[in-house]
Scaffold this motif. Structure first.
Motif, short mmCIF file in Angstrom:
data_model
loop_
_atom_site.label_atom_id
_atom_site.label_comp_id
_atom_site.label_asym_id
_atom_site.label_seq_id
_atom_site.Cartn_x
_atom_site.Cartn_y
_atom_site.Cartn_z
N ALA A 50 0.85 -1.20 0.00
CA ALA A 50 0.00 0.00 0.00
C ALA A 50 0.88 1.25 0.00
CB ALA A 50 -0.94 0.00 1.20
N TYR A 51 1.92 1.22 0.79
CA TYR A 51 2.83 2.36 0.86
C TYR A 51 3.51 2.59 -0.48
CZ TYR A 51 6.24 5.66 2.62
OH TYR A 51 6.99 6.78 2.81
N TYR A 52 4.01 1.50 -1.09
CA TYR A 52 4.75 1.65 -2.35
C TYR A 52 3.84 2.05 -3.50
CZ TYR A 52 8.00 0.99 -6.10
OH TYR A 52 8.79 1.22 -7.21
N THR A 53 2.65 1.48 -3.56
CA THR A 53 1.75 1.74 -4.70
C THR A 53 0.86 2.96 -4.50
OG1 THR A 53 -0.01 0.32 -3.82
CG2 THR A 53 1.62 -0.72 -5.28
N GLY A 54 0.69 3.39 -3.25
CA GLY A 54 -0.22 4.49 -2.98
C GLY A 54 -1.67 4.06 -2.91
N LYS A 55 -1.89 2.75 -2.95
CA LYS A 55 -3.26 2.22 -2.84
C LYS A 55 -3.69 2.21 -1.38
CE LYS A 55 -3.15 -0.92 -6.79
NZ LYS A 55 -3.55 -2.25 -7.26
N ASP A 56 -4.97 2.18 -1.16
CA ASP A 56 -5.53 2.09 0.18
C ASP A 56 -5.14 0.74 0.81
OD1 ASP A 56 -7.57 3.10 2.24
OD2 ASP A 56 -8.28 1.06 1.78
N TYR A 57 -4.74 0.79 2.08
CA TYR A 57 -4.32 -0.42 2.79
C TYR A 57 -5.40 -1.50 2.75
CZ TYR A 57 -3.50 -3.47 6.81
OH TYR A 57 -3.35 -4.57 7.61
N GLY A 58 -6.65 -1.15 2.97
CA GLY A 58 -7.74 -2.14 2.96
C GLY A 58 -7.90 -2.82 1.61
N VAL A 59 -7.71 -2.06 0.56
CA VAL A 59 -7.80 -2.63 -0.80
C VAL A 59 -6.67 -3.64 -1.01
CG1 VAL A 59 -7.61 -2.10 -3.26
CG2 VAL A 59 -8.99 -0.63 -1.77
N VAL A 60 -5.47 -3.26 -0.61
CA VAL A 60 -4.32 -4.16 -0.77
C VAL A 60 -4.49 -5.41 0.10
CG1 VAL A 60 -1.81 -4.41 -0.62
CG2 VAL A 60 -2.80 -2.25 -1.41
N LEU A 61 -4.97 -5.24 1.32
CA LEU A 61 -5.18 -6.40 2.19
C LEU A 61 -6.18 -7.36 1.56
CD1 LEU A 61 -4.46 -7.78 4.85
CD2 LEU A 61 -6.31 -6.49 5.93
N ASN A 62 -7.23 -6.85 0.97
CA ASN A 62 -8.18 -7.73 0.26
C ASN A 62 -7.52 -8.41 -0.93
OD1 ASN A 62 -10.45 -7.50 1.89
ND2 ASN A 62 -11.10 -5.61 0.89
N ASP A 63 -6.63 -7.70 -1.62
CA ASP A 63 -5.89 -8.31 -2.73
C ASP A 63 -5.00 -9.43 -2.23
OD1 ASP A 63 -7.09 -6.54 -4.52
OD2 ASP A 63 -5.37 -5.17 -4.55
N VAL A 64 -4.40 -9.24 -1.06
CA VAL A 64 -3.56 -10.29 -0.46
C VAL A 64 -4.40 -11.55 -0.23
CG1 VAL A 64 -2.30 -10.96 1.64
CG2 VAL A 64 -1.90 -8.71 0.61
N TYR A 65 -5.58 -11.37 0.33
CA TYR A 65 -6.46 -12.52 0.56
C TYR A 65 -6.89 -13.16 -0.77
CZ TYR A 65 -6.87 -10.62 5.31
OH TYR A 65 -6.61 -10.15 6.57
N ARG A 66 -7.11 -12.32 -1.76
CA ARG A 66 -7.59 -12.78 -3.06
C ARG A 66 -6.59 -13.69 -3.76
NH1 ARG A 66 -8.59 -9.50 -8.00
NH2 ARG A 66 -7.26 -7.95 -7.03
N VAL A 67 -5.28 -13.41 -3.64
CA VAL A 67 -4.28 -14.20 -4.36
C VAL A 67 -4.16 -15.62 -3.82
CG1 VAL A 67 -2.92 -12.24 -5.15
CG2 VAL A 67 -2.24 -13.43 -3.06
N LYS A 68 -4.73 -15.88 -2.66
CA LYS A 68 -4.69 -17.23 -2.11
C LYS A 68 -6.06 -17.90 -2.10
CE LYS A 68 -0.40 -17.68 -1.50
NZ LYS A 68 0.35 -18.70 -2.21
N SER A 69 -7.04 -17.24 -2.72
CA SER A 69 -8.38 -17.83 -2.72
C SER A 69 -9.01 -17.84 -4.11
CB SER A 69 -9.28 -17.11 -1.71
OG SER A 69 -9.40 -15.74 -2.05
N THR A 70 -9.29 -16.69 -4.66
CA THR A 70 -10.05 -16.64 -5.91
C THR A 70 -9.25 -16.26 -7.15
OG1 THR A 70 -10.74 -14.36 -5.50
CG2 THR A 70 -12.21 -16.11 -4.72
N ASP A 71 -8.20 -15.48 -6.99
CA ASP A 71 -7.39 -15.00 -8.13
C ASP A 71 -5.95 -15.47 -8.00
OD1 ASP A 71 -9.46 -13.70 -9.42
OD2 ASP A 71 -9.10 -11.82 -8.37
N ILE A 72 -5.76 -16.76 -7.99
CA ILE A 72 -4.42 -17.33 -7.81
C ILE A 72 -3.62 -17.17 -9.10
CG2 ILE A 72 -3.11 -19.42 -7.26
CD1 ILE A 72 -5.72 -20.36 -5.77
N PRO A 73 -2.50 -16.42 -9.05
CA PRO A 73 -1.68 -16.22 -10.24
C PRO A 73 -1.02 -17.53 -10.70
CG PRO A 73 -1.16 -14.59 -8.56
CD PRO A 73 -2.00 -15.65 -7.92
N SER A 74 -0.68 -17.57 -11.97
CA SER A 74 -0.02 -18.75 -12.53
C SER A 74 1.40 -18.86 -11.98
CB SER A 74 0.03 -18.67 -14.05
OG SER A 74 0.94 -17.66 -14.46
N ALA A 75 1.90 -20.08 -11.97
CA ALA A 75 3.29 -20.31 -11.53
C ALA A 75 4.26 -19.56 -12.43
CB ALA A 75 3.59 -21.81 -11.53
#
Length: 97
Positions: A50-75
């Motif tokens: 959030a600090y580096y991108t300037g995004k809202d902390y809550g948005v980034v935290l939800n993105d963190v949860y998302r990468v391990k549940s619904t939007d898992i990036p490819s290897a």
């Protein structure tokens, strides 16, 4: 600009800044979160991104949860991000933890 992020997140901030000096492109944002997820707490990861991108902390935290549940990036996408981090001292950063 003076960096005012928490001292325990400085090395992570510097690693990301080195690997992505012009900002984090949208196509590598989620793979970066997925790669660092295994090495950091959810909140610390969200705080530094959030600090580096300037995004809202809550948005980034939800993105963190998302990468391990619904939007898992490819290897492959995660490997590409890892290569950029390796060139900036990722292995040394891992040993800090």
């Amino acid at each position: 600009m003076q960096v005012t992020i928490a001292p325990h997140l400085q090395s992570t901030y510097q690693l990301i800044k080195c690997a992505f000096p012009n900002g984090i492109e949208s196509q590598v944002y989620l793979p970066l979160l997925a790669l660092l997820y295994d090495e950091m707490s959810d909140r610390n990861l969200a705080e530094v991104l959030a600090y580096y991108t300037g995004k809202d902390y809550g948005v980034v935290l939800n993105d963190v949860y998302r990468v391990k549940s619904t939007d898992i990036p490819s290897a492959e996408a995660i490997t590409k991000v890892k290569q950029r981090l390796l060139a900036c001292g990722y292995e040394d950063w891992l040993e800090e933890g």
